[in-house]
Design an enzyme around this catalytic site. Structure first.
Site, PDB file in Angstrom:
ATOM      1  N   LEU A  56      45.529  41.923  46.756  1.00  0.00           N
ATOM      2  CA  LEU A  56      45.567  43.157  45.861  1.00  0.00           C
ATOM      3  C   LEU A  56      44.830  44.112  46.461  1.00  0.00           C
ATOM      4  CD1 LEU A  56      44.563  41.309  42.521  1.00  0.00           C
ATOM      5  CD2 LEU A  56      46.845  41.888  43.070  1.00  0.00           C
ATOM      6  N   ASP A  57      45.427  45.316  46.325  1.00  0.00           N
ATOM      7  CA  ASP A  57      44.633  46.369  46.963  1.00  0.00           C
ATOM      8  C   ASP A  57      43.309  46.442  46.367  1.00  0.00           C
ATOM      9  OD1 ASP A  57      46.845  47.359  48.055  1.00  0.00           O
ATOM     10  OD2 ASP A  57      47.464  48.807  46.310  1.00  0.00           O
ATOM     11  N   LYS A  58      42.070  46.864  47.102  1.00  0.00           N
ATOM     12  CA  LYS A  58      40.835  47.125  46.764  1.00  0.00           C
ATOM     13  C   LYS A  58      40.970  47.750  45.331  1.00  0.00           C
ATOM     14  CE  LYS A  58      36.426  49.026  48.414  1.00  0.00           C
ATOM     15  NZ  LYS A  58      35.943  49.928  49.246  1.00  0.00           N
TER      16      LYS A  58
END
Length: 324
Positions: free
Chosen positions: A133-135
């Site tokens: 997942l993106d940060k």
């Protein structure tokens, strides 16, 4: 003094490539040196020479020659941290990742979810990310506790046999008739080396077909709360698809509306949320469906909206009804 080590391969390492196994256990040793000791024959598997791509099997004995590991690796400052658990058994772990935490270290990030979990669970023989997942994205994140589970789950993701739905708050009124976004995406690096993605024509040779299914959950004065189910898992797919359709995600620093994001972060009001500060991207992996790698039963997981997201939705909802 560094000495020769003889490591027996257990279930957690079985099936792994020799080079990846060595890189993992020789933290702080440059990859170039790892490949050098493999090529020179200093690394042995069951007393014989082995190539970097050799697949290790349970019970194999790996001879690891003396190497000097980096000082920073010997004094690891990664903090131990557990995350809210949504599901756990002997094969896998599903957590509710908070926004603002990278899933792994790298690219200027010293550590992420996986490094903190390993530090918090020193007894765990195997912990690996199934997906990413993106940060800036919160929500369901799967971690495998066995290599066989990792391989099986990643195969499902690659074959698009999983169901992933995100809660997304976008700018403007999303048309209810717009239920599919089928727009090719192209990943590139900016001159500063930053990873970015752009929408391109279907016949663009650098584009990859990307499909997002969109359902309006609730419409507000200046925003729309959506459920977005991705049929393809491209980098920044939902973020770029929403922006391409003219409805960027609230709080998206890369593809969003900078001025409106800044105003909302300061609590200066945005669509009825006067006085409420919201300083993150509203993208939350709320639902995941997959087949259990061992039992083959269907697993369905949900992650509730984080408090800051739920509070913003409630404020926007209240603003509508206050005008009635």
């Amino acid at each position: 003094m560094a000495t020769v080590r003889r490591v027996m391969i257990d279930e957690g390492s079985a099936g792994q490539r020799l080079d990846n196994f060595l890189i993992k256990i020789l933290k702080g040793v440059p990859k170039t040196h790892v490949y050098r000791i493999i090529r020179s024959g200093e690394v042995r598997v069951n007393k014989g020479r082995a190539a970097a791509d050799t697949r290790l099997e349970m019970g194999d004995e790996v001879r690891v020659p003396p190497v000097v590991q980096a000082e920073k690796a010997q004094h690891d400052t990664t903090p131990a941290r557990e995350f809210p658990v949504l599901y756990e058994d002997d094969c896998l772990l599903a957590i509710n990742k908070p926004a603002g935490v990278a899933v792994h270290g790298g690219s200027g990030v010293s550590f992420g979810v996986i490094e903190q979990l390993r530090r918090a669970r020193p007894q765990a023989k195997f912990l690996e990310l199934v997906h990413r997942l993106d940060k800036e994205t919160s929500g369901i994140l799967l971690i495998a506790k066995k290599r066989a589970a990792l391989i099986a789950l990643q195969d499902q993701f690659r074959a698009r046999q999983t169901g992933k739905t995100y809660a997304v708050l976008v700018e403007g009124a999303w048309p209810k008739s717009k239920k599919v976004v089928d727009v090719a995406l192209h990943k590139f690096l900016t001159p500063e080396g930053e990873r970015r993605v752009m929408a391109v024509a279907d016949d663009n040779e650098d584009g990859r077909r990307s499909i997002s299914l969109v359902q309006v959950v609730q419409a507000f004065a200046e925003h729309s709360l959506l459920d977005v189910t991705i049929k393809t898992g491209r980098t920044h797919q939902i973020r770029v698809h929403m922006a391409h359709e003219g409805h960027p995600i609230v709080g998206d620093e890369k593809y969003g509306d900078f001025a409106r994001n800044k105003a909302l972060a300061k609590g200066e009001g945005c669509g009825g949320a006067q006085g409420l500060r919201f300083a993150r991207m509203f993208l939350h992996a709320r639902y995941l469906r997959f087949e259990h790698p061992a039992t083959h039963e269907a697993i369905e997981l949900t992650a509730p909206l984080p408090p800051e997201c739920a509070t913003l939705v409630a404020a926007l909802h209240h603003a509508i009804h206050a005008k009635d």
